[in-house]
Design an enzyme around this catalytic site. Structure first.
Site, PDB file in Angstrom:
ATOM      1  N   LYS A 114      27.964 -26.334  34.981  1.00  0.00           N
ATOM      2  CA  LYS A 114      27.327 -27.322  34.100  1.00  0.00           C
ATOM      3  C   LYS A 114      27.590 -28.750  34.606  1.00  0.00           C
ATOM      4  O   LYS A 114      26.671 -29.561  34.668  1.00  0.00           O
ATOM      5  CB  LYS A 114      27.873 -27.135  32.675  1.00  0.00           C
ATOM      6  CG  LYS A 114      27.261 -28.040  31.642  1.00  0.00           C
ATOM      7  CD  LYS A 114      27.368 -27.447  30.253  1.00  0.00           C
ATOM      8  CE  LYS A 114      28.727 -27.640  29.607  1.00  0.00           C
ATOM      9  NZ  LYS A 114      29.014 -29.040  29.251  1.00  0.00           N
ATOM     10  N   SER A 115      28.812 -29.032  34.983  1.00  0.00           N
ATOM     11  CA  SER A 115      29.143 -30.396  35.447  1.00  0.00           C
ATOM     12  C   SER A 115      28.358 -30.744  36.709  1.00  0.00           C
ATOM     13  O   SER A 115      27.820 -31.846  36.843  1.00  0.00           O
ATOM     14  CB  SER A 115      30.637 -30.498  35.759  1.00  0.00           C
ATOM     15  OG  SER A 115      31.382 -30.340  34.582  1.00  0.00           O
ATOM     16  N   ARG A 134      25.182 -33.635  37.345  1.00  0.00           N
ATOM     17  CA  ARG A 134      25.317 -34.654  38.390  1.00  0.00           C
ATOM     18  C   ARG A 134      24.208 -34.539  39.426  1.00  0.00           C
ATOM     19  O   ARG A 134      23.707 -35.548  39.928  1.00  0.00           O
ATOM     20  CB  ARG A 134      26.701 -34.546  39.039  1.00  0.00           C
ATOM     21  CG  ARG A 134      27.785 -35.084  38.088  1.00  0.00           C
ATOM     22  CD  ARG A 134      29.151 -34.537  38.416  1.00  0.00           C
ATOM     23  NE  ARG A 134      30.208 -35.151  37.614  1.00  0.00           N
ATOM     24  CZ  ARG A 134      30.512 -34.790  36.354  1.00  0.00           C
ATOM     25  NH1 ARG A 134      29.832 -33.818  35.749  1.00  0.00           N
ATOM     26  NH2 ARG A 134      31.492 -35.391  35.708  1.00  0.00           N
ATOM     27  N   ASP A 160      38.251 -27.027  29.315  1.00  0.00           N
ATOM     28  CA  ASP A 160      37.238 -26.259  28.575  1.00  0.00           C
ATOM     29  C   ASP A 160      37.652 -24.807  28.363  1.00  0.00           C
ATOM     30  O   ASP A 160      36.960 -24.052  27.670  1.00  0.00           O
ATOM     31  CB  ASP A 160      35.898 -26.315  29.313  1.00  0.00           C
ATOM     32  CG  ASP A 160      35.305 -27.722  29.277  1.00  0.00           C
ATOM     33  OD1 ASP A 160      35.628 -28.484  28.342  1.00  0.00           O
ATOM     34  OD2 ASP A 160      34.538 -28.069  30.191  1.00  0.00           O
ATOM     35  N   ARG A 202      38.307 -28.300  18.604  1.00  0.00           N
ATOM     36  CA  ARG A 202      38.529 -26.908  19.038  1.00  0.00           C
ATOM     37  C   ARG A 202      39.909 -26.372  18.650  1.00  0.00           C
ATOM     38  O   ARG A 202      40.071 -25.147  18.559  1.00  0.00           O
ATOM     39  CB  ARG A 202      38.294 -26.784  20.553  1.00  0.00           C
ATOM     40  CG  ARG A 202      36.815 -26.902  20.894  1.00  0.00           C
ATOM     41  CD  ARG A 202      36.514 -26.791  22.363  1.00  0.00           C
ATOM     42  NE  ARG A 202      35.082 -26.728  22.576  1.00  0.00           N
ATOM     43  CZ  ARG A 202      34.475 -27.002  23.728  1.00  0.00           C
ATOM     44  NH1 ARG A 202      35.186 -27.358  24.785  1.00  0.00           N
ATOM     45  NH2 ARG A 202      33.165 -26.912  23.828  1.00  0.00           N
ATOM     46  N   LYS A 259      35.978 -32.578  21.341  1.00  0.00           N
ATOM     47  CA  LYS A 259      34.933 -31.840  22.068  1.00  0.00           C
ATOM     48  C   LYS A 259      33.775 -31.550  21.097  1.00  0.00           C
ATOM     49  O   LYS A 259      33.677 -32.190  20.053  1.00  0.00           O
ATOM     50  CB  LYS A 259      35.521 -30.562  22.666  1.00  0.00           C
ATOM     51  CG  LYS A 259      36.576 -30.822  23.740  1.00  0.00           C
ATOM     52  CD  LYS A 259      35.955 -31.486  24.959  1.00  0.00           C
ATOM     53  CE  LYS A 259      36.982 -31.847  26.011  1.00  0.00           C
ATOM     54  NZ  LYS A 259      36.415 -32.677  27.084  1.00  0.00           N
ATOM     55  N   GLY A 307      27.798 -34.144  25.546  1.00  0.00           N
ATOM     56  CA  GLY A 307      28.650 -35.319  25.761  1.00  0.00           C
ATOM     57  C   GLY A 307      28.518 -35.831  27.186  1.00  0.00           C
ATOM     58  O   GLY A 307      28.533 -37.042  27.428  1.00  0.00           O
ATOM     59  N   ARG A 350      31.145 -37.912  18.205  1.00  0.00           N
ATOM     60  CA  ARG A 350      32.112 -37.933  19.323  1.00  0.00           C
ATOM     61  C   ARG A 350      32.335 -39.361  19.834  1.00  0.00           C
ATOM     62  O   ARG A 350      31.406 -40.160  19.881  1.00  0.00           O
ATOM     63  CB  ARG A 350      31.619 -36.991  20.431  1.00  0.00           C
ATOM     64  CG  ARG A 350      31.606 -35.555  19.927  1.00  0.00           C
ATOM     65  CD  ARG A 350      31.135 -34.583  20.976  1.00  0.00           C
ATOM     66  NE  ARG A 350      32.075 -34.506  22.086  1.00  0.00           N
ATOM     67  CZ  ARG A 350      31.835 -33.827  23.197  1.00  0.00           C
ATOM     68  NH1 ARG A 350      30.682 -33.184  23.346  1.00  0.00           N
ATOM     69  NH2 ARG A 350      32.727 -33.775  24.144  1.00  0.00           N
ATOM     70  N   SER A 355      39.590 -38.098  32.167  1.00  0.00           N
ATOM     71  CA  SER A 355      38.295 -37.579  31.753  1.00  0.00           C
ATOM     72  C   SER A 355      37.271 -37.834  32.846  1.00  0.00           C
ATOM     73  O   SER A 355      37.013 -38.984  33.222  1.00  0.00           O
ATOM     74  CB  SER A 355      37.850 -38.260  30.453  1.00  0.00           C
ATOM     75  OG  SER A 355      36.451 -38.184  30.324  1.00  0.00           O
TER      76      SER A 355
END
Ligand code: S3P
Length: 446
Positions: free
Chosen positions: A33-34, A38, A333, A364, A360, A107, A136, A181
């Site tokens: 996903k990251s 990008r 995660d 969580r 998140k 996010g 958030r 982060s």
């Protein structure tokens, strides 16, 4: 044996989750996903075409693509197994959108968009998201961007979406981030591409480094240094050039199968094509602490990211684990599924330094405690973590993902280990990062 049966009413999908059985076979997890976000973002501001193989066809990257589309970036349809093409508009080519940019549940979309847009002079942007995203914190990104000359406003003194960005000339800065982060870091790096002068980001611990790797590949002038790569410097002026990106499988999606196969009696499973970037492999370190039985196979390097297959076999008497400090960024995660793992370890596991989990898609720490406690787990919640006493028999329960994809998939694993059937509402939230999760679970669960 069919393990999940869906009774759908479209938005709040209710599922029946059968206990017992085992996991077996091979599974290829969807794209990271990251890296997917990008590849779309950097492709958009490059010159020429970026081709993305293995892009995650899930709700979050689709939100990023839709926002870019609204600013004049042409992106071919995002379908499974199709190469996605992004026609770059160059570093300053993004158009002022006529509509509000909707980041959905993502996010990463909102935070990276802030960095991307803040330096677009003479343009105005408004960003919003779903109920979860609107709660958030965004000050963690808007504040450093303001230090570079950015103009960002929003509810709660610029902290909450909807947010408005008035594009402005930026100047480079030296910025120490208070939390490790990758979203904050990446937003600053994106803004730095069009600032005047160099920008440095110094992190308290190294977060995932996909932006640094990919920006370098696209031709940005970027240097990673300092102790453990915590110091990143970008100089503006280099044009980015479209690339071919091959997206590895997401280790954060693989995590459900890795832990599931470690716990569920009789399981043996191979997860193929998993990204093994060292800033993401904290879960494997914890599995080693637990004494889990796994092997890394077929290790290779594809397009600058290490990749391998992981074969896991269930192991009796897993040991409890303790995590805290800098490892947290490498498994952030995976905390929900590790909480499930801890319920079946032989003793008391401790998760600390995890207060980021509270901001998140849901809180969580609270949500996992609430849902697993309903199944009979023994969990004590702290401000920055959890203490889990393993060994209590879990029972079937009426579960709720509380709209969080990683909670849904973690509870699915827990429900197989229970002594009776469970149900789960809002199970469809899994589609945020793993659209075929439930289908794959039915296939692998015997
Ligand atoms: C992400 C970074 C992490 C992670 C999120 C994706 C990214 O968030 O939890 O799922 O792609 O940069 P933080 O950077 O806020 O820890």
């Amino acid at each position: 044996m069919k393990t999940t049966l869906s009774q759908t009413n479209n938005t709040d999908e209710l599922r029946t989750l059968y206990h017992g059985g085992y996991l077996s076979g091979k599974v290829r997890v969807p794209g990271d996903k990251s890296i997917s976000h990008r590849a779309l973002l950097f492709g958009a501001i490059s010159e020429g075409i970026t081709r993305i193989e293995g892009l995650l066809p899930a709700e979050d990257p689709i939100s990023t693509a839709a926002c870019l589309n609204a600013m004049g970036v042409k992106i071919s349809p995002i379908n499974e197994d199709k190469i996605v093409e992004v026609i770059g508009v160059g570093l300053d080519g993004l158009e002022e959108p006529k509509e509000i940019l909707d980041c959905g549940n993502s996010g990463t979309t909102m935070r990276l968009m802030l960095g991307l847009l803040v330096g677009r002079e003479n343009r105005h942007f408004v960003l919003t998201g779903d109920q979860s995203l609107k709660q958030r914190p965004m000050r963690r990104v808007s504040q450093p961007l303001k230090l570079m000359g950015g103009k960002i406003n929003g509810r709660s003194n610029g902290n909450l979406a909807p947010l408005s960005v008035t594009g402005n000339k930026l100047h480079g800065a030296v910025i120490g981030t208070p939390v490790a982060s990758a979203q904050i870091k990446s937003a600053i790096l994106l803004a730095a591409l069009t600032a005047e002068g160099g920008t440095s980001v110094i992190e308290p611990a190294r977060s995932r480094d996909h932006s640094e790797r990919m920006l370098k590949a696209f031709g940005a002038n970027i240097e990673v240094g300092g102790e453990m790569g915590r110091h990143i410097k970008v100089w503006p002026g280099s044009k980015l050039k479209g690339q071919t990106i091959i997206v590895p499988g997401d280790i954060s999606s693989a995590a459900f199968w890795l832990i599931g196969a470690s716990l569920i009696p009789g399981s043996t499973l191979t997860v193929e094509n998993v990204g093994l970037n060292p800033t993401r492999t904290g879960i494997l370190e914890v599995m080693r602490q637990m004494g889990a039985d796994f092997q890394l196979l077929n290790m290779r390097d594809i397009a600058g990211e290490p990749i391998g297959d992981i074969k896991v076999t269930q192991k009796e008497q897993l040991k409890p684990f303790s995590i805290d400090g800098e490892i947290m960024a490498r498994l952030i995660d995976e905390v929900p599924i590790l909480t499930v793992a801890a319920c079946f370890c032989n003793g008391i596991s401790k998760i600390r330094g995890a207060s980021e989990l509270r901001v998140k898609e849901t809180d969580r720490l609270t949500v996992m405690t609430r849902q697993l406690t309903a199944m009979g787990a023994k969990i004590e919640e702290h401000d920055d973590g959890l203490t889990i006493t393993g060994g209590a028999q879990l029972h079937g329960a009426a579960l709720d993902s509380e709209t969080d994809h990683r909670i849904a998939m973690s509870l699915a694993v827990a429900s197989i280990m229970a002594d009776s059937t469970s149900t789960m509402i809002r199970s469809n939230s899994a589609a945020v990062s793993y659209p075929r999760f439930w289908e794959e679970l039915s296939r692998l669960h015997n």
